[in-house]
Design a protein around this motif. Sequence first.
Motif, short mmCIF file in Angstrom:
data_model
loop_
_atom_site.label_atom_id
_atom_site.label_comp_id
_atom_site.label_asym_id
_atom_site.label_seq_id
_atom_site.Cartn_x
_atom_site.Cartn_y
_atom_site.Cartn_z
N ILE A 111 0.83 -1.20 0.00
CA ILE A 111 0.00 0.00 0.00
C ILE A 111 0.87 1.26 0.00
CG2 ILE A 111 -1.70 1.30 1.36
CD1 ILE A 111 -2.49 -1.49 2.51
N TYR A 120 -5.94 2.59 -2.89
CA TYR A 120 -6.33 1.73 -1.77
C TYR A 120 -6.95 2.48 -0.60
CZ TYR A 120 -3.41 -1.45 -4.43
OH TYR A 120 -2.87 -2.21 -5.43
N VAL A 152 -8.60 -3.47 -0.61
CA VAL A 152 -7.72 -4.24 -1.49
C VAL A 152 -8.45 -5.52 -1.90
CG1 VAL A 152 -5.55 -5.53 -1.65
CG2 VAL A 152 -5.60 -3.36 -0.41
#
Length: 96
Positions: free
Chosen positions: A11, A37, A60
Amino acid sequence: MPKAIWNGVVIAEAGDDEVEIVESNIYFPLAKVDPQYLRSSSRVTSCLWKGKANYYHITVGGKVNQDAAWTYRQPLDAAKQIAGHVAFWRGVVVQR
């Protein structure tokens, strides 16, 4: 190089010299977090010395991790180094 990983996906990733460590949390520059995300959350908390924290949900692969990231958009002077940075918790693995 610190990384934040959730549900098998990186991320955030930043150089050691780009992150800030406060209270054992690694704060990544927002520019180093993949925005696809993050989803804004309505959660807000307060810290006496850092100020008001705003949260993000992490999404996600169709899974949502509620309020798993936070930022101090306008931190108090004692925490000004984390302005524009994001930290993670709730199962997000942060590797150093």
